[in-house]
Design a protein around this motif. Sequence first.
Motif, PDB file in Angstrom:
ATOM      1  N   GLY A 199       1.181  39.534  28.871  1.00 38.97           N
ATOM      2  CA  GLY A 199       1.743  38.535  29.729  1.00 38.97           C
ATOM      3  C   GLY A 199       0.447  38.074  30.835  1.00 38.97           C
ATOM      4  N   ALA A 200      -0.340  39.053  30.718  1.00 42.48           N
ATOM      5  CA  ALA A 200      -1.490  38.600  32.012  1.00 42.48           C
ATOM      6  C   ALA A 200      -2.485  37.719  31.539  1.00 42.48           C
ATOM      7  CB  ALA A 200      -2.542  39.927  31.821  1.00 42.48           C
ATOM      8  N   LEU A 201      -2.387  37.260  30.250  1.00 49.70           N
ATOM      9  CA  LEU A 201      -3.094  35.925  29.935  1.00 49.70           C
ATOM     10  C   LEU A 201      -2.538  34.751  30.431  1.00 49.70           C
ATOM     11  CD1 LEU A 201      -3.068  36.675  25.990  1.00 49.70           C
ATOM     12  CD2 LEU A 201      -4.879  36.799  27.393  1.00 49.70           C
ATOM     13  N   LEU A 202      -1.308  34.937  30.971  1.00 52.82           N
ATOM     14  CA  LEU A 202      -0.805  33.535  31.731  1.00 52.82           C
ATOM     15  C   LEU A 202      -0.721  33.839  33.173  1.00 52.82           C
ATOM     16  CD1 LEU A 202       2.222  33.263  29.672  1.00 52.82           C
ATOM     17  CD2 LEU A 202       0.390  31.965  29.383  1.00 52.82           C
ATOM     18  N   GLY A 203      -1.520  34.927  33.567  1.00 56.22           N
ATOM     19  CA  GLY A 203      -1.680  35.185  35.138  1.00 56.22           C
ATOM     20  C   GLY A 203      -0.351  36.202  35.635  1.00 56.22           C
ATOM     21  N   THR A 204      -0.211  36.274  36.823  1.00 54.52           N
ATOM     22  CA  THR A 204       0.737  37.326  37.444  1.00 54.52           C
ATOM     23  C   THR A 204       2.026  36.860  37.071  1.00 54.52           C
ATOM     24  OG1 THR A 204      -0.638  37.368  39.432  1.00 54.52           O
ATOM     25  CG2 THR A 204       1.516  38.324  39.651  1.00 54.52           C
ATOM     26  N   TYR A 205       2.320  35.497  37.194  1.00 56.17           N
ATOM     27  CA  TYR A 205       3.701  35.200  36.546  1.00 56.17           C
ATOM     28  C   TYR A 205       4.086  35.600  35.129  1.00 56.17           C
ATOM     29  CZ  TYR A 205       4.578  32.950  41.032  1.00 56.17           C
ATOM     30  OH  TYR A 205       5.259  32.720  42.562  1.00 56.17           O
ATOM     31  N   GLY A 206       2.990  35.585  34.396  1.00 49.88           N
ATOM     32  CA  GLY A 206       3.102  35.891  32.939  1.00 49.88           C
ATOM     33  C   GLY A 206       3.361  37.545  32.730  1.00 49.88           C
ATOM     34  N   VAL A 207       2.860  38.101  33.426  1.00 46.75           N
ATOM     35  CA  VAL A 207       3.099  39.645  33.513  1.00 46.75           C
ATOM     36  C   VAL A 207       4.537  39.859  33.909  1.00 46.75           C
ATOM     37  CG1 VAL A 207       2.703  42.071  34.681  1.00 46.75           C
ATOM     38  CG2 VAL A 207       0.742  40.310  34.217  1.00 46.75           C
ATOM     39  N   LEU A 208       5.073  39.205  35.044  1.00 50.03           N
ATOM     40  CA  LEU A 208       6.247  39.210  35.575  1.00 50.03           C
ATOM     41  C   LEU A 208       7.473  38.748  34.505  1.00 50.03           C
ATOM     42  CD1 LEU A 208       8.424  39.885  37.791  1.00 50.03           C
ATOM     43  CD2 LEU A 208       8.116  37.690  38.455  1.00 50.03           C
ATOM     44  N   GLY A 209       7.057  37.604  33.940  1.00 55.53           N
ATOM     45  CA  GLY A 209       8.063  37.108  32.911  1.00 55.53           C
ATOM     46  C   GLY A 209       8.034  37.920  31.429  1.00 55.53           C
ATOM     47  N   SER A 210       6.937  38.523  31.304  1.00 55.98           N
ATOM     48  CA  SER A 210       6.875  39.627  29.974  1.00 55.98           C
ATOM     49  C   SER A 210       7.641  40.811  30.197  1.00 55.98           C
ATOM     50  CB  SER A 210       5.486  39.793  29.486  1.00 55.98           C
ATOM     51  OG  SER A 210       4.828  38.572  29.219  1.00 55.98           O
ATOM     52  N   VAL A 211       7.482  41.526  31.406  1.00 54.70           N
ATOM     53  CA  VAL A 211       8.232  42.816  31.797  1.00 54.70           C
ATOM     54  C   VAL A 211       9.678  42.422  31.811  1.00 54.70           C
ATOM     55  CG1 VAL A 211       8.613  44.425  33.553  1.00 54.70           C
ATOM     56  CG2 VAL A 211       6.330  43.789  32.794  1.00 54.70           C
ATOM     57  N   LEU A 212       9.992  41.455  32.493  1.00 53.31           N
ATOM     58  CA  LEU A 212      11.544  40.864  32.828  1.00 53.31           C
ATOM     59  C   LEU A 212      12.214  40.611  31.408  1.00 53.31           C
ATOM     60  CD1 LEU A 212      11.555  38.682  36.007  1.00 53.31           C
ATOM     61  CD2 LEU A 212      12.491  41.191  35.724  1.00 53.31           C
ATOM     62  N   ALA A 213      11.439  39.767  30.502  1.00 52.13           N
ATOM     63  CA  ALA A 213      11.985  39.474  29.265  1.00 52.13           C
ATOM     64  C   ALA A 213      12.266  40.785  28.276  1.00 52.13           C
ATOM     65  CB  ALA A 213      10.801  38.652  28.615  1.00 52.13           C
TER      66      ALA A 213
END
Length: 259
Positions: A199-213
């Motif tokens: 998710g870090a490929l998409l930035g901070t929100y990508g990390v958050l989105g991946s973990v929450l997913a």
Amino acid sequence: MTLWTDGLRFAFGTLTALPVTVRRWDREAARTGMLCAPVAGLAVGVLAAVTGLLLLALGAGPLLAAVATAAVPAVLTRGLHLDGLADTADGLGSGKPAEDALRVMKQSDIGPFGVITLLFVLLAQVAALSQAYGSSWTRGALAAVVSATAARLALTLAARVDVPPARPEGLGAAVAGTVPVRAALLTAAAVTVPAAGAGALLGTYGVLGSVLAVLLACAAAELLLRHCTRRFGGVTGDVFGALEETAATTALVVFCLFS
């Protein structure tokens, strides 16, 4: 090493339609196989993402790429998990006692609850993937991979030792109660951390989105698992299919909302 090889064969042989021969069908192989379930999900997700990206590269729009991406997991499982989702919906919707509801689930036809559930689940998956691809190709591909992996992780967690089978036979009985709770939680961590890295490929929100997913997909599957366990007295192969599709859909929606 041989045990893990047999476990991978079990995971791919039972959770996908890929040409893999299952050499062992005992409880030990089932336990290792369910621990390897996210690996099978990763493979399915990568193939789905590659299909979507290929169509985009050929000039297709996000919607067509999303349809193809959602279709690949169905093809690679011969629709087994979707069938399980429909059967579970019919069983839960029947309002009958556990034994009669299980009989409804074993019937070859699909009732109204199953049809409606399939319709909205597939629409949600395609809509989420279309939104992800429309935002960026990378986001769409990551959504496909993360959701497929999280969906199989839900099966690992559902196979833990405190979850009984509803029937004495079938795939549900073969894998139910095989995975130690600690091993299931370690597997969950082993999936969540790489998902955050991707998710870090998409930035901070990508990390958050991946973990929450991953986390919310497992939470949604857990709620359904508990309901089915109360309703049917345990899990079946159909319930495992329903858990997989529930987790995959939840992961896709959450990924699009928060990444």
